[in-house]
Design a protein around this motif. Structure first.
Motif, mmCIF file in Angstrom:
data_model
loop_
_atom_site.group_PDB
_atom_site.id
_atom_site.type_symbol
_atom_site.label_atom_id
_atom_site.label_comp_id
_atom_site.label_asym_id
_atom_site.label_seq_id
_atom_site.Cartn_x
_atom_site.Cartn_y
_atom_site.Cartn_z
ATOM 1 N N ARG A 17 -3.389 -3.219 11.532
ATOM 2 C CA ARG A 17 -4.471 -2.932 10.819
ATOM 3 C C ARG A 17 -4.069 -2.895 9.058
ATOM 4 O O ARG A 17 -2.957 -2.454 8.992
ATOM 5 C CB ARG A 17 -5.201 -1.678 11.325
ATOM 6 C CG ARG A 17 -5.632 -1.783 12.549
ATOM 7 C CD ARG A 17 -6.711 -0.735 12.962
ATOM 8 N NE ARG A 17 -7.911 -1.156 12.460
ATOM 9 C CZ ARG A 17 -8.844 -0.151 11.918
ATOM 10 N NH1 ARG A 17 -8.734 0.753 11.828
ATOM 11 N NH2 ARG A 17 -9.979 -0.661 11.275
ATOM 12 N N LYS A 18 -5.200 -3.107 8.409
ATOM 13 C CA LYS A 18 -4.909 -2.872 6.955
ATOM 14 C C LYS A 18 -4.844 -1.497 6.639
ATOM 15 O O LYS A 18 -5.818 -0.669 6.639
ATOM 16 C CB LYS A 18 -6.033 -3.672 6.297
ATOM 17 C CG LYS A 18 -5.667 -5.064 5.877
ATOM 18 C CD LYS A 18 -6.556 -5.498 4.843
ATOM 19 C CE LYS A 18 -6.406 -7.047 4.455
ATOM 20 N NZ LYS A 18 -7.345 -7.438 3.417
ATOM 21 N N LEU A 19 -3.761 -0.938 6.166
ATOM 22 C CA LEU A 19 -3.688 0.436 5.545
ATOM 23 C C LEU A 19 -4.694 0.639 4.419
ATOM 24 O O LEU A 19 -5.180 1.950 4.178
ATOM 25 C CB LEU A 19 -2.340 0.840 5.053
ATOM 26 C CG LEU A 19 -1.059 1.019 6.374
ATOM 27 C CD1 LEU A 19 0.247 1.442 5.715
ATOM 28 C CD2 LEU A 19 -1.609 2.101 7.329
ATOM 29 N N SER A 20 -4.884 -0.148 3.599
ATOM 30 C CA SER A 20 -5.929 -0.045 2.616
ATOM 31 C C SER A 20 -7.178 0.447 2.857
ATOM 32 O O SER A 20 -8.012 0.995 2.272
ATOM 33 C CB SER A 20 -6.006 -1.141 1.761
ATOM 34 O OG SER A 20 -6.404 -2.284 2.357
ATOM 35 N N ASN A 21 -7.735 -0.133 4.432
ATOM 36 C CA ASN A 21 -9.003 0.408 4.832
ATOM 37 C C ASN A 21 -8.953 1.758 5.051
ATOM 38 O O ASN A 21 -10.057 2.333 5.555
ATOM 39 C CB ASN A 21 -9.243 -0.591 5.854
ATOM 40 C CG ASN A 21 -9.580 -2.051 5.321
ATOM 41 O OD1 ASN A 21 -9.957 -2.220 4.230
ATOM 42 N ND2 ASN A 21 -9.613 -3.034 6.374
ATOM 43 N N MET A 38 0.633 -0.378 11.321
ATOM 44 C CA MET A 38 1.001 -1.226 10.346
ATOM 45 C C MET A 38 1.148 -2.674 10.619
ATOM 46 O O MET A 38 0.917 -3.562 9.847
ATOM 47 C CB MET A 38 2.371 -0.897 9.477
ATOM 48 C CG MET A 38 2.251 0.488 8.685
ATOM 49 S SD MET A 38 3.703 0.723 7.720
ATOM 50 C CE MET A 38 5.047 0.911 8.701
ATOM 51 N N MET A 96 0.898 -1.098 0.194
ATOM 52 C CA MET A 96 -0.012 -0.049 -0.026
ATOM 53 C C MET A 96 0.704 1.123 0.028
ATOM 54 O O MET A 96 0.756 2.068 -0.793
ATOM 55 C CB MET A 96 -1.061 -0.048 1.257
ATOM 56 C CG MET A 96 -1.638 1.204 1.406
ATOM 57 S SD MET A 96 -2.997 1.491 0.008
ATOM 58 C CE MET A 96 -3.493 3.143 0.616
#
Length: 606
Positions: free
Chosen positions: A112-116, A109, A1
């Motif tokens: 959690r998912k950074l893309s969310n 990082m 990401m």
């Protein structure tokens, strides 16, 4: 990401840690939360019960303020729950995220998912690794964002990182304020700078640059830089002694020359760069009326043109950063030295003297603050009117003087002080010593205060060369100048034809509603050609930099949404074309006169 969207953040944070005691924990709702050790006790950055619910309440409490703005600057990324909530409620809002703690970012990082979190709304991401990275990040943000911004600080950060948050907000406020001041100065003077530079072309090209005088004359010699502050009146006898015994070079800036002349002190040179007519009229009034030809003028090339040609003394130029035209006409194999624009001529003079490698610069009359009701020496009557004194009382702010006492100054003088301090810091590796000999003036970082009477004990040798001036006339290469002028005017013709084509296409918007998409693309293509044009780059863009930058920002916004607002686009194009035409009309006759003068001189030189 990060590799895709924010590669700079990925590279700058990859192997960095500040080793804070931080740990991830599970909340009651099984979502991750985070704790940090603050003075021996654990502080939660998110709720230990329900981080999502907490984020909803936080955004709900600020919803009206967010709704009013086009851009939200979020200080404190944490684990991103509040960012997700903003995006859920405002899917079209533009967001900047700033995380001041590198270790918190690493935990994010991990968990959690950074893309969310970093959806398309998040236009910029800054993660602080050093104090300098903070400053650079804020400067970058200030340069990119002009819209109204709402600053949203995650409350837990104010508690866990209170000192860091206060320091951040102080720097943020200062940089945004400076940006607005620069924006206002550019908007106010951009046309004047270019107009003056073109009008002054012949004076510039026919005078030597100050940087071409024999450097040995000033190298390793002391220079007294004299400004018109109130304490200048205290030093008149000392300056007379220094001048008569040739113990240091005396250079005046701004109105200080009038105080010196009123006391029969003739400086070795005078620096001036102000683009405004009224200032030049007052500063040069005495010199012009008395036809004094013994004081050389070192002028910035974007100086107000009205009095320059009348100046009776020798003239030396320095090309300023706001002059984009003069360098184009100079036939020089070496790089043309420029001085950066500044809010005070003293900073311009300091740049020049640093370059000349003088041994020390002694600041006199550089008060940068008020003394009682006054901010100028007595002879500067036009600055000390009753109205001006009353105005100063209304706007005065506090600063510290050279003795550590609280005194009053104005926001403008404070900006000048900060600009001087920034230059001194930038050039701190130089061997040039800077002494502030301004009695009771504002403290200037990077200088040390020594009374002029004390400084004089170290000025024991005669160092001034009365024949330092070159007395030379600069031979003009008329053929070269004429060729450059012809090329620039041919570029002007191309620029004008492009403007006409853009204007014609823009009018077709109203006539051909079914062809708006291809017309839109054609206009953008024409603008891509325009920005490569030499006349645009040297003359038109500098004259309308603020307006054109705003135009580009608006076009990017219009082009960023699926449904293009063609009516808005048409209005934006019409406005910028009108501005360019108006500016071209303003300078076209100046270029024509200059071209005719060069042709006449070329014919007479054959």
């Amino acid at each position: 990401m990060l590799r895709k969207k924010f590669p700079d953040v990925r590279n700058s944070t990859k192997d960095v840690s500040h080793h804070h005691i931080i740990s991830l924990q599970k909340s009651k709702t099984n979502l991750p939360t985070i704790t940090i050790d603050v003075h021996g006790r654990q502080a939660f950055l998110h709720s230990k019960y329900d981080p999502e619910k907490e984020a909803q309440r936080f955004i709900e409490a600020n919803i009206e303020k967010i709704r009013e703005k086009k851009h939200v600057f979020i200080y404190g990324m944490g684990l991103g729950y509040h960012i997700e909530e903003i995006i859920r409620r405002f899917p079209d809002i533009s967001i900047t995220v700033y995380e001041p703690n590198i270790d918190v970012f690493h935990k994010l990082m991990e968990s959690r998912k950074l893309s969310n979190i970093l959806k398309s709304n998040v236009k910029r991401l800054y993660v602080e690794t050093t104090l300098e990275s903070r400053r650079q990040g804020l400067i970058d943000f200030a340069n990119m964002v002009l819209d109204d911004v709402f600053i949203l600080i995650l409350p837990s950060y104010e508690r866990a990182f209170s000192q860091e948050t206060q320091a951040f907000m102080s720097m943020f406020t200062e940089i945004i304020k400076q940006k607005k001041q620069n924006y206002l100065a550019n908007y106010t003077f951009e046309k004047k700078w270019v107009y003056n530079s073109i009008y002054n072309l012949y004076e510039t090209l026919s005078s030597p640059t100050f940087f071409n005088i024999d450097k040995r004359i000033l190298t390793d010699k002391p220079v007294i830089l004299i400004a018109a502050g109130t304490s200048l009146d205290d030093e008149i006898e000392n300056l007379k002694f220094i001048k008569s015994n040739k113990l240091a070079y005396l250079f005046s800036v701004g109105s200080a020359v009038n105080t010196l002349l009123a006391n029969d002190i003739y400086p070795d040179g005078h620096f001036s760069y102000d683009p405004k007519f009224d200032n030049q009229e007052k500063v040069f009034k005495d010199i012009l009326e008395r036809n004094l030809d013994s004081i050389p003028l070192i002028f910035g090339t974007s100086i107000g043109f009205e009095k320059l040609s009348e100046y009776p003394g020798e003239k030396y130029h320095v090309v300023t950063s706001q002059d984009t035209v003069s360098s184009f006409y100079v036939n020089s194999e070496s790089e043309i030295l420029k001085v950066s624009d500044a809010p005070t001529i003293s900073v311009i003079a300091l740049q020049i003297l640093f370059h000349m490698e003088v041994s020390k610069i002694i600041l006199v009359g550089q008060n940068l603050a008020f003394r009682g009701e006054h901010s100028y020496s007595k002879a500067i009557y036009y600055r000390n009117t009753k109205e001006k004194r009353q105005h100063r009382k209304k706007i005065q702010i506090e600063t510290i003087d050279v003795f550590g006492n609280t005194i009053y100054t104005s926001p403008a003088l404070e900006r000048m002080k900060k600009a001087m301090e920034a230059l001194i810091k930038e050039l701190s590796s130089s061997k040039v010593e800077i002494i502030n000999a301004t009695n009771g003036g504002a403290h200037i970082d990077g200088t040390k205060y020594i009374p002029l009477q004390e400084v004089m004990k170290d000025l024991s040798e005669q160092v001034v060369d009365n024949d330092w001036r070159t007395n030379e006339t600069v031979p003009l290469d008329f053929k070269y100048i004429a060729e450059k002028h012809h090329y620039l005017m041919s570029e002007r013709s191309l620029f004008i034809s492009k403007l006409e084509k853009i204007s014609d296409l823009n009018h077709e918007f109203l006539k051909k509603p079914n062809h708006q998409a291809p017309i839109f693309k054609n206009i953008l293509r024409e603008f891509e050609t325009v920005i490569k044009n030499k006349y645009f780059r040297l003359v038109m863009n500098p004259m309308a930099k603020v307006e054109f930058d705003l135009f580009i920002k608006n076009i990017k916004k219009i082009n960023a949404v699926p449904q293009v607002d063609y009516q808005n686009f048409q209005r934006q194009v019409e406005r910028i074309v009108s501005i360019f035409n108006e500016n071209d009309n303003m300078v076209n006759s100046l270029f024509a006169d200059f071209g005719e003068k060069i042709q006449a001189l070329q014919r007479g030189n054959k």
